[in-house]
Design a protein around this motif. Structure first.
Motif, PDB file in Angstrom:
ATOM      1  N   HIS A 283       0.818  -1.212   0.000  1.00  0.00           N
ATOM      2  CA  HIS A 283       0.000   0.000   0.000  1.00  0.00           C
ATOM      3  C   HIS A 283       0.857   1.269   0.000  1.00  0.00           C
TER       4      HIS A 283
ATOM      5  N   LYS B 163      -8.586   3.699  -3.032  1.00  0.00           N
ATOM      6  CA  LYS B 163      -9.680   3.965  -2.093  1.00  0.00           C
ATOM      7  C   LYS B 163      -9.436   5.301  -1.390  1.00  0.00           C
TER       8      LYS B 163
ATOM      9  N   HIS C 252      -6.054  -5.320   5.431  1.00  0.00           N
ATOM     10  CA  HIS C 252      -5.929  -5.850   4.072  1.00  0.00           C
ATOM     11  C   HIS C 252      -4.513  -6.274   3.674  1.00  0.00           C
TER      12      HIS C 252
ATOM     13  N   ASP D 237      -7.545   6.155   9.527  1.00  0.00           N
ATOM     14  CA  ASP D 237      -8.367   5.323   8.647  1.00  0.00           C
ATOM     15  C   ASP D 237      -7.476   4.510   7.705  1.00  0.00           C
TER      16      ASP D 237
ATOM     17  N   GLU E 243     -14.849  -5.023  -2.786  1.00  0.00           N
ATOM     18  CA  GLU E 243     -14.050  -5.266  -1.587  1.00  0.00           C
ATOM     19  C   GLU E 243     -12.933  -6.258  -1.840  1.00  0.00           C
TER      20      GLU E 243
ATOM     21  N   LEU F 216      -4.175   4.486  -1.298  1.00  0.00           N
ATOM     22  CA  LEU F 216      -5.135   5.160  -0.422  1.00  0.00           C
ATOM     23  C   LEU F 216      -4.887   6.661  -0.509  1.00  0.00           C
TER      24      LEU F 216
ATOM     25  N   VAL G 225      -9.772   7.633   1.939  1.00  0.00           N
ATOM     26  CA  VAL G 225      -9.808   7.412   3.391  1.00  0.00           C
ATOM     27  C   VAL G 225      -9.945   8.754   4.091  1.00  0.00           C
TER      28      VAL G 225
ATOM     29  N   ASN H   5      -5.782   1.652   9.660  1.00  0.00           N
ATOM     30  CA  ASN H   5      -6.733   0.579   9.934  1.00  0.00           C
ATOM     31  C   ASN H   5      -6.988  -0.259   8.684  1.00  0.00           C
ATOM     32  N   HIS H   6      -7.160   0.406   7.542  1.00  0.00           N
ATOM     33  CA  HIS H   6      -7.389  -0.306   6.285  1.00  0.00           C
ATOM     34  C   HIS H   6      -6.188  -1.190   5.948  1.00  0.00           C
TER      35      HIS H   6
ATOM     36  N   TYR I 272      -9.397  -5.038  -2.849  1.00  0.00           N
ATOM     37  CA  TYR I 272      -8.479  -4.467  -1.857  1.00  0.00           C
ATOM     38  C   TYR I 272      -7.673  -5.532  -1.119  1.00  0.00           C
TER      39      TYR I 272
END
Length: 413
Positions: free
Chosen positions: A226, A317, A332, A324, A302, A260, A319, A327-328, A305
């Motif tokens: 990410h 995505k 994932h 946030d 979903e 993100l 956020v 947490n994502h 991701y």
């Protein structure tokens, strides 16, 4: 059919001799291998071509991982030469003290013993793994995938002949020269001879090894990596980093898969970043919030991701905050590599502290998660677990420690 037990026993017996070799002796072996790779490049490329021709019709990402060329062969040789230049960790005293009894106790780095590596369609792994294991005094058992069997046979033959050419037995490198899948299961039952096993490949291989191995496993799984673009950032810098992480080599485990973006900057960030990705040929899948600002994108579900695309596809995505994003990612991610693009030190500190992955980057590409880039010379894998090592597995991560206790007729009272 190959007798796996005998192969493992040979590796175990050879490990004792290898563990006692000096750094100079091991470096002589490595130098011979590095030179032989270049000398025999035409033979190696010809055998690699046989694998490629057999697998025509496979997707381009798969074929890229399998393909060797002169540049990649040169990189394999250079990787071995870099290992030669690195300090030998074996015998390093990491701690030393005197116990109340008078014993002089030293904690010393020592080889793990015999390392088994099961890997898929990357022939360069054959060389990287062997080089690291030799330097650290570990015997190695190589179990490559059937798709690269000709390439791996060629590389093993080149190494074996190079070692024996300088008058040393090559038994500390063993190769499972058979594509029968049952041999993998048999190898996983050799806990008496293999000290640790490392799977290098997708989740199915990782799970197979974890569920069946009778020896410790260092899990080296894929990377659902990410990048989080903070609301306080340099968007030009963000584009540069994102493009490198996604496009430079999209088929490897440290490539960017998930992007993100803070919702406060979507109006500026989405058109700028998406246009660059689009121009590079990346298929963009995003949520509805991001889609409002760029028409040429698909809506993500979903499952996207959680997906390691290993291709020119990216999931995006929006956020609400750095919290946030964290947490994502922790939900994932596969625990491989993550990055934050930000000028806000508070958010940077929060991200680097709370993101639970082996490598966390600040304003830099995830593509640096690599033993060569970290200065390890090469790597045996990227560990996504926490015991006994995490991240790129270089020389020190392929050693254990033992205690050398010296007395003078010392007895316990």
């Amino acid at each position: 059919m190959i007798n796996i037990k005998e192969l493992c026993m040979a590796a175990k017996n050879a490990s004792y001799e290898l563990s006692a070799m000096t750094a100079d002796q091991k470096n002589d072996i490595l130098t011979a291998i590095a030179d032989a790779i270049i000398k025999e490049k035409d033979f190696i490329l010809a055998q690699n071509k046989l694998d490629i021709e057999t697998l025509k019709g496979k997707d381009s990402a798969f074929l890229d991982r399998l393909t060797l060329n002169e540049k990649r062969i040169q990189a394999m040789s250079e990787g071995i030469k870099q290992i030669v230049l690195l300090p030998d960790p074996v015998g390093e005293v990491t701690e030393k003290w005197t116990a109340y009894s008078g014993l002089q106790i030293s904690k010393v780095r020592a080889p793990l013993g015999v390392i088994g590596v099961i890997y898929e369609a990357r022939p360069n792994v054959t060389i990287d793994v062997a080089g690291l294991c030799i330097k650290t005094g570990n015997s190695v058992i190589l179990r490559g995938g059937s798709d690269a069997i000709n390439s791996n046979r060629a590389l093993y033959k080149v190494m074996k002949e190079a070692i024996e050419g300088i008058g040393i037995s090559s038994n500390f490198i063993q190769f499972v020269n058979d594509t029968d899948r049952s041999l993998t299961m048999e190898m996983l039952k050799q806990g008496d001879y293999i000290d640790v096993i490392i799977p290098r490949g997708g989740d199915k291989l990782k799970q197979l090894v974890l569920e069946n191995a009778t020896m410790p496993v260092i899990a080296s799984s894929g990377g659902n990596c990410h990048i989080y673009v903070d609301n306080d950032c340099d968007l030009d810098l963000a584009c540069k980093v994102i493009l490198n992480a996604k496009v430079q080599r999209p088929t490897v485990c440290n490539a960017l898969e998930q992007l993100l973006i803070n919702k406060d900057i979507l109006v500026d960030a989405v058109p700028k970043i998406f246009a660059e990705l689009d121009k590079a040929g990346v298929l963009i899948k995003c949520d509805e919030e991001c889609a409002k600002y760029y028409g040429n994108a698909q809506l993500a579900c979903e499952e996207d991701y959680f997906e390691e695309h290993i291709s020119m596809v990216i999931s995006v995505k929006s956020v609400a905050s750095v919290d946030d994003a964290i947490n994502h990612i922790n939900i994932h991610s596969t625990g491989h590599s993550e990055a934050i693009i930000s000028n806000n030190q508070k958010n940077i500190d929060k991200f680097t502290t709370k993101v639970d992955s082996g490598c966390v980057y600040v304003n830099a590409s995830t593509r640096f998660t690599d033993g060569f880039e970290f200065g390890f010379g090469a790597e045996i894998g990227i560990s996504t677990q926490k015991l006994h090592a995490r991240g790129p597995l270089g020389l020190k991560q392929l050693t254990s420690e033992k205690y050398i206790c010296v007395g003078n007729g010392t007895i316990r009272k």
